[in-house]
Motif scaffolding. Structure first.
Motif, PDB file in Angstrom:
ATOM      1  N   ASN A 144      72.076 -24.341  53.530  1.00 15.41           N
ATOM      2  CA  ASN A 144      71.893 -23.917  54.923  1.00 15.41           C
ATOM      3  C   ASN A 144      72.576 -24.906  55.865  1.00 15.41           C
ATOM      4  OD1 ASN A 144      70.312 -21.655  54.358  1.00 15.41           O
ATOM      5  ND2 ASN A 144      68.466 -22.886  54.157  1.00 15.41           N
TER       6      ASN A 144
ATOM      7  N   MET B 112      74.991 -14.511  48.886  1.00 17.44           N
ATOM      8  CA  MET B 112      73.720 -13.794  48.814  1.00 17.44           C
ATOM      9  C   MET B 112      73.928 -12.286  48.973  1.00 17.44           C
ATOM     10  SD  MET B 112      71.754 -16.012  47.899  1.00 17.44           S
ATOM     11  CE  MET B 112      70.600 -14.720  47.566  1.00 17.44           C
TER      12      MET B 112
ATOM     13  N   GLY C 262      61.712 -15.704  53.418  1.00 17.78           N
ATOM     14  CA  GLY C 262      62.991 -16.233  52.938  1.00 17.78           C
ATOM     15  C   GLY C 262      64.062 -15.165  53.139  1.00 17.78           C
TER      16      GLY C 262
ATOM     17  N   SER D  21      66.766 -14.993  54.906  1.00 23.04           N
ATOM     18  CA  SER D  21      68.155 -15.382  55.142  1.00 23.04           C
ATOM     19  C   SER D  21      68.691 -14.593  56.342  1.00 23.04           C
ATOM     20  CB  SER D  21      68.981 -15.170  53.875  1.00 23.04           C
ATOM     21  OG  SER D  21      70.271 -15.686  54.061  1.00 23.04           O
TER      22      SER D  21
ATOM     23  N   ASP E 291      62.012 -17.488  57.685  1.00 24.35           N
ATOM     24  CA  ASP E 291      62.855 -18.405  56.904  1.00 24.35           C
ATOM     25  C   ASP E 291      62.762 -19.759  57.591  1.00 24.35           C
ATOM     26  OD1 ASP E 291      65.151 -19.617  55.434  1.00 24.35           O
ATOM     27  OD2 ASP E 291      65.567 -17.570  54.808  1.00 24.35           O
ATOM     28  N   LEU E 292      63.461 -20.742  57.068  1.00 27.46           N
ATOM     29  CA  LEU E 292      63.444 -22.085  57.670  1.00 27.46           C
ATOM     30  C   LEU E 292      63.962 -22.000  59.112  1.00 27.46           C
ATOM     31  CD1 LEU E 292      64.923 -24.017  54.626  1.00 27.46           C
ATOM     32  CD2 LEU E 292      62.616 -24.331  55.574  1.00 27.46           C
TER      33      LEU E 292
ATOM     34  N   ILE F 210      59.407 -20.604  59.243  1.00 30.19           N
ATOM     35  CA  ILE F 210      58.334 -21.000  58.305  1.00 30.19           C
ATOM     36  C   ILE F 210      58.902 -21.999  57.304  1.00 30.19           C
ATOM     37  CG2 ILE F 210      58.855 -19.195  56.586  1.00 30.19           C
ATOM     38  CD1 ILE F 210      55.889 -18.873  56.076  1.00 30.19           C
ATOM     39  N   ASN F 211      58.056 -22.888  56.830  1.00 27.51           N
ATOM     40  CA  ASN F 211      58.338 -23.609  55.593  1.00 27.51           C
ATOM     41  C   ASN F 211      57.323 -23.060  54.606  1.00 27.51           C
ATOM     42  OD1 ASN F 211      58.411 -25.241  53.406  1.00 27.51           O
ATOM     43  ND2 ASN F 211      58.357 -27.171  54.531  1.00 27.51           N
ATOM     44  N   PHE F 212      57.767 -22.146  53.731  1.00 30.80           N
ATOM     45  CA  PHE F 212      56.783 -21.417  52.914  1.00 30.80           C
ATOM     46  C   PHE F 212      56.067 -22.281  51.880  1.00 30.80           C
ATOM     47  CE2 PHE F 212      60.868 -19.396  51.029  1.00 30.80           C
ATOM     48  CZ  PHE F 212      61.055 -20.398  50.068  1.00 30.80           C
TER      49      PHE F 212
ATOM     50  N   ARG G  17      62.626 -11.627  47.952  1.00 39.33           N
ATOM     51  CA  ARG G  17      63.754 -11.321  47.051  1.00 39.33           C
ATOM     52  C   ARG G  17      64.580 -12.577  46.810  1.00 39.33           C
ATOM     53  NH1 ARG G  17      68.275  -7.230  48.961  1.00 39.33           N
ATOM     54  NH2 ARG G  17      69.099  -9.128  49.900  1.00 39.33           N
ATOM     55  N   ASN G  18      64.833 -12.863  45.558  1.00 39.56           N
ATOM     56  CA  ASN G  18      65.601 -14.061  45.179  1.00 39.56           C
ATOM     57  C   ASN G  18      64.948 -15.322  45.740  1.00 39.56           C
ATOM     58  OD1 ASN G  18      67.610 -12.507  43.911  1.00 39.56           O
ATOM     59  ND2 ASN G  18      68.636 -12.177  45.876  1.00 39.56           N
TER      60      ASN G  18
ATOM     61  N   ASN H 164      63.887 -19.353  42.611  1.00 39.78           N
ATOM     62  CA  ASN H 164      64.498 -20.615  43.059  1.00 39.78           C
ATOM     63  C   ASN H 164      63.587 -21.827  42.827  1.00 39.78           C
ATOM     64  OD1 ASN H 164      65.780 -19.061  46.089  1.00 39.78           O
ATOM     65  ND2 ASN H 164      66.764 -19.271  44.108  1.00 39.78           N
ATOM     66  N   TRP H 165      62.302 -21.553  42.487  1.00 39.91           N
ATOM     67  CA  TRP H 165      61.336 -22.652  42.519  1.00 39.91           C
ATOM     68  C   TRP H 165      60.644 -22.845  41.186  1.00 39.91           C
ATOM     69  CZ3 TRP H 165      61.477 -25.579  46.807  1.00 39.91           C
ATOM     70  CH2 TRP H 165      62.123 -25.034  47.925  1.00 39.91           C
TER      71      TRP H 165
HETATM   72  C1  LIG Z   1      68.364 -17.366  47.598  1.00 41.43           C
HETATM   73  S1  LIG Z   1      68.105 -17.152  49.291  1.00 41.43           S
HETATM   74  C2  LIG Z   1      67.458 -15.508  49.351  1.00 41.43           C
HETATM   75  C3  LIG Z   1      67.713 -14.835  50.658  1.00 41.43           C
HETATM   76  C4  LIG Z   1      67.279 -13.355  50.753  1.00 41.43           C
HETATM   77  N1  LIG Z   1      65.888 -13.169  50.428  1.00 41.43           N
HETATM   78  C5  LIG Z   1      68.170 -12.482  49.903  1.00 41.43           C
HETATM   79  O1  LIG Z   1      67.730 -12.026  48.835  1.00 41.43           O
HETATM   80  O2  LIG Z   1      69.316 -12.243  50.299  1.00 41.43           O
HETATM   81  C6  LIG Z   1      66.704 -18.160  49.523  1.00 41.43           C
HETATM   82  C7  LIG Z   1      66.221 -18.255  50.951  1.00 41.43           C
HETATM   83  O3  LIG Z   1      65.048 -19.103  50.963  1.00 41.43           O
HETATM   84  C8  LIG Z   1      65.095 -19.899  52.114  1.00 41.43           C
HETATM   85  N2  LIG Z   1      64.262 -21.113  51.950  1.00 41.43           N
HETATM   86  C9  LIG Z   1      64.502 -22.177  51.150  1.00 41.43           C
HETATM   87  N3  LIG Z   1      63.499 -23.069  51.254  1.00 41.43           N
HETATM   88  C10 LIG Z   1      62.620 -22.548  52.147  1.00 41.43           C
HETATM   89  C11 LIG Z   1      61.364 -23.000  52.657  1.00 41.43           C
HETATM   90  N4  LIG Z   1      60.821 -24.166  52.264  1.00 41.43           N
HETATM   91  N5  LIG Z   1      60.713 -22.215  53.553  1.00 41.43           N
HETATM   92  C12 LIG Z   1      61.258 -21.034  53.961  1.00 41.43           C
HETATM   93  N6  LIG Z   1      62.440 -20.544  53.501  1.00 41.43           N
HETATM   94  C13 LIG Z   1      63.105 -21.298  52.592  1.00 41.43           C
HETATM   95  C14 LIG Z   1      66.567 -20.246  52.265  1.00 41.43           C
HETATM   96  O4  LIG Z   1      66.858 -20.672  53.570  1.00 41.43           O
HETATM   97  C15 LIG Z   1      67.233 -18.933  51.877  1.00 41.43           C
HETATM   98  O5  LIG Z   1      67.445 -18.122  52.987  1.00 41.43           O
END
Ligand SMILES: C[S@@+](CC[C@H](N)C(=O)[O-])C[C@H]1O[C@@H](n2cnc3c(N)ncnc32)[C@H](O)[C@@H]1O
Length: 430
Positions: free
Chosen positions: A200, A214, A242, A244, A265-266, A295-297, A312-313, A317-318
């Motif tokens: 980002n 993405m 999230g 994006s 999202d962030l 948000i910071n999820f 989605r996606n 990631n985690w």
């Molecule tokens: C892989 S992308 C997926 C984007 C979207 N959902 C898609 O499928 O096109 C992951 C998203 O998670 C967001 N993200 C990462 N860490 C985050 C956090 N701690 N809190 C909120 N969003 C976060 C990123 O900014 C990014 O937009």
């Protein structure tokens, strides 16, 4: 019923599957220009399984490593060869092509011949190349070209140190997000930076590359199928966690004008998230049906009391500990009728597990591997990408269920969209 202990019966059955799936794909190709993902999954799985049975073992195994198409594709992408060829539909001689992209002529021809063998680019006569249906995808205007560029340039580097990262003490048994092979490469090269901060980034090129990647992933996965397969008419509010820059919620809002949508999202992403809505769906903004909340999820609770929490996606990631935190925060926001939709690749085992429910999943016909074998190639490669870059993973349904159970959520429905699945959770009734 065929007896698959007889080797011949196995081969015949695979050949029958190749035949029937190819016929279906041909009919679809005639109508829409390509076979459906469902037919292609069967076809790819069956012909790889058949050829791995019939081919000499050294031949089949060396095909795994005799594979530098990614390196050739990376050159073609970075030199924008498909863009240059696009101006010469009849073909361009390699000396002129090499001059246009400022590369050596002999090396340029060699870079193009390997993908040409696999049907990407065409050598119309000796040393004259042209685009074809596959190479047109590599034009820089396509999102897929950007995604392929990121994978072939950056992720391949992480892949190159996987074994080293598995034997280095600090990394070897860690499942924390900052102990990925990518972090291993960064440390070796004296670089710093957490993955999400970089993706980002404030650097326009890096951020643009990521956002286009993405969009490409969503095209590759046919992720928009969720718009047609989930009963959106039965819900009135959706939070995209999230989100994006909105490749999912914008078409959702257009197709279902009754929905109220919250984008989360962030903070740095939410600032950019409005622009695509202004460009693609200004009427929804004017209607006031959409809101943007940072948000910071990992720490914050999302918008409270909505019908659907869609990710989605995200969960892939985690690592488990962080994925559990995300579920935990969502659970706090849910009302009695809320549901969580996890939209990711889902891993299905290569063997049939007795006693393990497969829910709604489509299982391949025997004697194919239950998960369609090579037909699930992209899912298994996505799982490796998640490991190499984020020390995370694609999950099985059981792994998702286990995370859901930590916050009293139960799996209620699975939608198999072939390349991805949508897994629905609701609050468990006590
Ligand atoms: C892989 S992308 C997926 C984007 C979207 N959902 C898609 O499928 O096109 C992951 C998203 O998670 C967001 N993200 C990462 N860490 C985050 C956090 N701690 N809190 C909120 N969003 C976060 C990123 O900014 C990014 O937009």
């Amino acid at each position: 019923m065929r007896d698959f202990n007889e080797p011949e019966a196995k081969l015949d059955a695979l050949l029958d599957t190749i035949n029937s799936s190819a016929r279906q794909a041909i009919a679809e190709y005639k109508k829409i220009g390509h076979g459906s993902p469902r037919a292609i999954r069967l076809l790819e799985g069956a012909y790889h399984q058949l050829s791995s049975i019939l081919a000499p073992p050294q031949h089949a195994v060396m095909n795994f490593v005799f594979n530098y198409n990614w390196a050739c594709t990376n050159v073609a992408l970075r030199a924008r060869i498909a863009d240059v060829l696009d101006e010469q539909p009849e073909g361009l001689s390699v000396d002129k092509l090499a001059e246009a992209v400022n590369l050596d002529e002999i090396k340029t021809a060699r870079v193009l011949r390997a993908p040409t063998l696999m049907g990407c680019f065409k050598e119309v006569e000796r040393d004259v190349f042209a685009n074809n249906r596959l190479s047109l995808i590599l034009k820089s205007e396509n999102n897929t070209a950007w995604f392929a560029r990121v994978l072939s340039r950056h992720v391949s580097k992480c892949a190159g140190v996987v074994y080293e990262s598995m034997i280095e003490e600090e990394f070897s048994r860690s499942h924390e997000i900052d102990k990925s092979p990518r972090d291993f490469v960064f440390r070796k090269e004296g670089l710093k930076g957490k993955a999400w901060k970089i993706l980002n980034s404030t650097d326009d090129e890096t951020r643009n590359e990521f956002h286009r990647g993405m969009f490409s992933l969503s095209e590759l996965h046919g992720a928009s199928a969720v718009l047609y397969h989930y009963p959106w008419d039965d819900v009135s509010s959706v939070v995209d966690i999230g989100c994006s820059v909105g490749s999912f919620p914008t078409p959702l809002a257009k197709m279902f004008p009754h929905l109220r949508i919250t984008n989360q999202d962030l903070p740095e992403v939410i600032v950019q998230a409005k622009t695509p809505w202004e460009e693609n769906a200004p009427e929804v903004l004017l209607d006031g049906r959409v809101e943007f909340i940072p948000i910071n999820f990992l720490e914050d609770v999302p918008a409270v009391g909505k019908d659907v929490y869609y990710l989605r996606n995200i969960i892939h990631n985690w690592p488990d500990v962080d994925a559990t935190k995300i579920f935990h925060n969502i659970r706090k926001a849910m009302g009695p009728n809320s549901r969580v939709l996890i939209h990711d690749c889902v891993m299905v085992q290569t063997f049939q597990e007795s006693g393990v429910a497969t829910d709604e999943l489509t299982i391949a016909p025997e004697p194919m591997l239950p998960n369609f074998g090579a037909g699930s190639h992209r899912t298994y490669q996505m799982d490796l990408i998640m490991w190499f870059t984020l020390n995370s993973k694609e999950r099985t349904l059981d792994e998702l269920k286990t995370i859901g159970a930590t916050v009293s959520l139960i799996l209620t429905q699975v939608y198999d969209l072939v390349e991805t699945m949508v897994v629905e959770f609701r609050i468990a009734e006590i």
